[in-house]
Design a protein around this motif. Structure first.
Motif, PDB file in Angstrom:
ATOM      1  N   ARG A 178       0.848  -1.202   0.000  1.00  0.00           N
ATOM      2  CA  ARG A 178       0.000   0.000   0.000  1.00  0.00           C
ATOM      3  C   ARG A 178       0.879   1.245   0.000  1.00  0.00           C
ATOM      4  O   ARG A 178       2.013   1.228   0.509  1.00  0.00           O
ATOM      5  CB  ARG A 178      -0.903   0.018   1.248  1.00  0.00           C
ATOM      6  CG  ARG A 178      -1.793  -1.197   1.382  1.00  0.00           C
ATOM      7  CD  ARG A 178      -2.856  -1.265   0.296  1.00  0.00           C
ATOM      8  NE  ARG A 178      -3.934  -0.338   0.529  1.00  0.00           N
ATOM      9  CZ  ARG A 178      -5.064  -0.672   1.144  1.00  0.00           C
ATOM     10  NH1 ARG A 178      -5.266  -1.924   1.557  1.00  0.00           N
ATOM     11  NH2 ARG A 178      -6.011   0.223   1.323  1.00  0.00           N
ATOM     12  N   ASP A 244      -3.126   7.166   5.820  1.00  0.00           N
ATOM     13  CA  ASP A 244      -3.092   5.933   5.021  1.00  0.00           C
ATOM     14  C   ASP A 244      -2.954   4.705   5.912  1.00  0.00           C
ATOM     15  O   ASP A 244      -3.324   3.595   5.507  1.00  0.00           O
ATOM     16  CB  ASP A 244      -1.905   5.977   4.045  1.00  0.00           C
ATOM     17  CG  ASP A 244      -1.928   7.220   3.179  1.00  0.00           C
ATOM     18  OD1 ASP A 244      -2.918   7.413   2.457  1.00  0.00           O
ATOM     19  OD2 ASP A 244      -0.958   8.012   3.245  1.00  0.00           O
ATOM     20  N   ASP A 270     -10.035   3.954   2.877  1.00  0.00           N
ATOM     21  CA  ASP A 270      -8.946   3.362   2.105  1.00  0.00           C
ATOM     22  C   ASP A 270      -7.713   3.065   2.964  1.00  0.00           C
ATOM     23  O   ASP A 270      -6.694   2.604   2.447  1.00  0.00           O
ATOM     24  CB  ASP A 270      -8.531   4.308   0.965  1.00  0.00           C
ATOM     25  CG  ASP A 270      -9.652   4.492  -0.052  1.00  0.00           C
ATOM     26  OD1 ASP A 270     -10.402   3.523  -0.276  1.00  0.00           O
ATOM     27  OD2 ASP A 270      -9.783   5.614  -0.601  1.00  0.00           O
ATOM     28  N   ARG A 369     -10.203  -2.569   3.991  1.00  0.00           N
ATOM     29  CA  ARG A 369     -11.429  -2.766   3.220  1.00  0.00           C
ATOM     30  C   ARG A 369     -11.171  -3.745   2.087  1.00  0.00           C
ATOM     31  O   ARG A 369     -10.096  -3.754   1.463  1.00  0.00           O
ATOM     32  CB  ARG A 369     -11.920  -1.424   2.669  1.00  0.00           C
ATOM     33  CG  ARG A 369     -13.301  -1.486   2.040  1.00  0.00           C
ATOM     34  CD  ARG A 369     -13.848  -0.115   1.730  1.00  0.00           C
ATOM     35  NE  ARG A 369     -13.006   0.606   0.760  1.00  0.00           N
ATOM     36  CZ  ARG A 369     -13.398   1.723   0.160  1.00  0.00           C
ATOM     37  NH1 ARG A 369     -14.589   2.255   0.441  1.00  0.00           N
ATOM     38  NH2 ARG A 369     -12.606   2.319  -0.699  1.00  0.00           N
ATOM     39  N   THR A 374      -6.146  -5.396  -0.931  1.00  0.00           N
ATOM     40  CA  THR A 374      -6.261  -6.061   0.366  1.00  0.00           C
ATOM     41  C   THR A 374      -6.059  -7.558   0.222  1.00  0.00           C
ATOM     42  O   THR A 374      -5.422  -8.204   1.077  1.00  0.00           O
ATOM     43  CB  THR A 374      -7.630  -5.756   0.993  1.00  0.00           C
ATOM     44  OG1 THR A 374      -7.716  -4.349   1.231  1.00  0.00           O
ATOM     45  CG2 THR A 374      -7.821  -6.513   2.294  1.00  0.00           C
TER      46      THR A 374
END
Length: 463
Positions: A178, A244, A270, A369, A374
């Motif tokens: 991420r 984040d 997010d 999420r 993910t």
């Protein structure tokens, strides 16, 4: 031969060969180097004078002078080798003449000891010996020449591992899957973990800690990427930029954690959320730091008694806070515990969220999420989250720790019993002494009475 120089101990007293001189190669901090040289000198003083040639790698002038003074006239030379490795240190031994004893020290501890083979083959043989002794496994677990490396690492750790800093490799996976630029960390510990997020690429880390210590203030102030937020969570979350990555390691109770997770799922959908203490003892039992910010009507009746795995109830000999925190009297049921809070918050969220748990060090949850990113992160984490080995080791860890707490409490109780018995023995001894004194006084008085009776009898009987 000189051996086992670590911890300031010179091991054996075996007489060295009279025709052998010693070349000692040293690297490390000045304190460690001088400590090692003191070991050599002490051995020489206690057993037999040694002919020493000291080779100090990357030595500073002050260290060189101190070493020269310490060894009282032995030749000392310095090799200025930047970033000298153990393998480079062994190169020192490969250049000495045949018949000399090589004792190479690294960071103040013996890592190698050998008489070089005579002739041209000495350098190759020396390096091969080191290569066999030192390598990736040896650096972590120890070698045949340094068998205690793992033991030293073990005793340097706290008895109870608890810090999120242990999960750096898990955070590395999160950052790899991420884009993490902003982090909000709730519950800051010492600031060590906060720095890890910056090292992994975060541009800003908001460190939420309502009651920071002076040391924590200094630590955070030293890193421009870290910002101290002196407000309690969850109210502090709304005052900060959307992040984040959220790290939730503050108050471990249902009311706090549910409010935190609900705010994040609504306002930062997010984000990735990492939660600590999602397993025993806080998974299904509330935990309240003192003084608590949780409203009284959202708290369960609690106790300063501690949790233990050896029975279900709290115990005076369990994992206690000594006034720093309290546990809910009962575990389970609704609205009780960290994991219950996460489950309820996720159940009420608009979108689907995936929770994975690393079953180690009280449990670390990774919440995100649902989506392709993910799923990729969850797959990358699966060696940790699905590990039966980690789960078994964690269960064994908390069982052993709480058993130690029970044994420690039993030892304290036994010591108190012994102290009471010793006091009772002292009281009895004092009483016996008093009685013996009374007995001597009574005996003396009886002797005087008997003497008086004899005198009266003699007077009555006459001449």
């Amino acid at each position: 031969m000189i051996s086992n120089l670590s911890d300031g101990v010179v091991g054996t007293t075996e007489r060295p060969r009279p025709d052998v001189s010693f070349v000692v190669g040293c690297a490390g901090t000045p304190e460690l180097v001088l400590r090692s040289l003191q070991d050599v000198v002490r051995w020489s003083d206690e057993h037999e004078p040694l002919e020493l040639e000291l080779v100090l790698v990357s030595a500073e002038a002050d260290l060189l002078a101190a070493a020269q003074e310490l060894v009282s006239g032995a030749p000392v030379r310095a090799l200025h080798v930047e970033g000298a490795s153990p393998r480079e240190l062994l190169g020192i031994g490969s250049t000495v003449a045949s018949g000399q004893q090589v004792v190479t020290l690294m960071a103040g501890e013996l890592i190698y000891e050998q008489e070089p083979e005579p002739g041209p083959s000495a350098p190759e043989g020396t390096r091969a010996a080191l290569a066999a002794a030192e390598g990736p496994l040896a650096e972590r677990f120890g070698s045949r020449h340094d068998p205690h490396r793992q033991g030293r690492a073990a005793r340097e750790q706290p008895l109870l591992l608890h810090s999120l800093s242990l999960f750096r490799e898990v955070f590395e996976l999160v950052f790899a899957h991420r884009t993490i630029r902003t982090v909000v960390e709730v519950g800051v510990e010492s600031g060590q973990v906060s720095g890890i997020y910056a090292e992994l690429g975060a541009e800003r880390v908001h460190c939420v800690e309502p009651a920071p210590s002076d040391e924590l203030r200094r630590t955070l102030a030293a890193n421009p990427a870290l910002e101290l937020v002196e407000r309690p969570s969850p109210t502090a979350l709304a005052d900060l930029p959307v992040a984040d990555l959220y790290i939730l390691d503050g108050d471990h109770n249902y009311a706090t954690v549910r409010a935190e997770v609900e705010w994040i799922t609504r306002n930062a959908p997010d984000a990735v959320v990492v939660l600590h203490d999602v397993l025993w003892p806080c998974s299904r039992r509330d935990f309240y730091y003192q003084p608590s910010h949780v409203p009284a009507d959202q708290q369960f009746p609690s106790s300063e008694a501690g949790a233990t795995v050896w029975h279900d109830e709290l115990d005076e000999t369990g994992f206690r806070g000594e006034g720093a925190f309290r546990f809910a009297l009962h575990a389970g049921g609704e609205r009780n515990g960290v994991l219950t809070a996460v489950e309820d918050a996720v159940a009420g969220a608009d979108a689907g969220w995936t929770l994975s748990i690393v079953p180690a060090v009280f449990g670390v949850g990774i919440l995100a999420r649902d989506g392709a990113e993910t799923r990729a992160l969850t797959q990358a984490l699966s060696p940790y989250t699905t590990s039966e080995l980690l789960y078994s080791l964690e269960n064994n860890r908390i069982a052993l720790f709480t058993r130690v707490l029970h044994l420690d409490a039993a030892m304290v109780t036994a010591r108190q019993v012994v102290e009471r018995q010793e006091q009772a023995l002292q009281d009895l001894t004092r009483r016996v002494g008093e009685l013996e004194s009374d007995l001597r006084s009574s005996r003396a008085q009886l002797d005087r009475e008997q003497e008086r009776v004899r005198a009266v009898r003699a007077a009555l009987e006459g001449p």
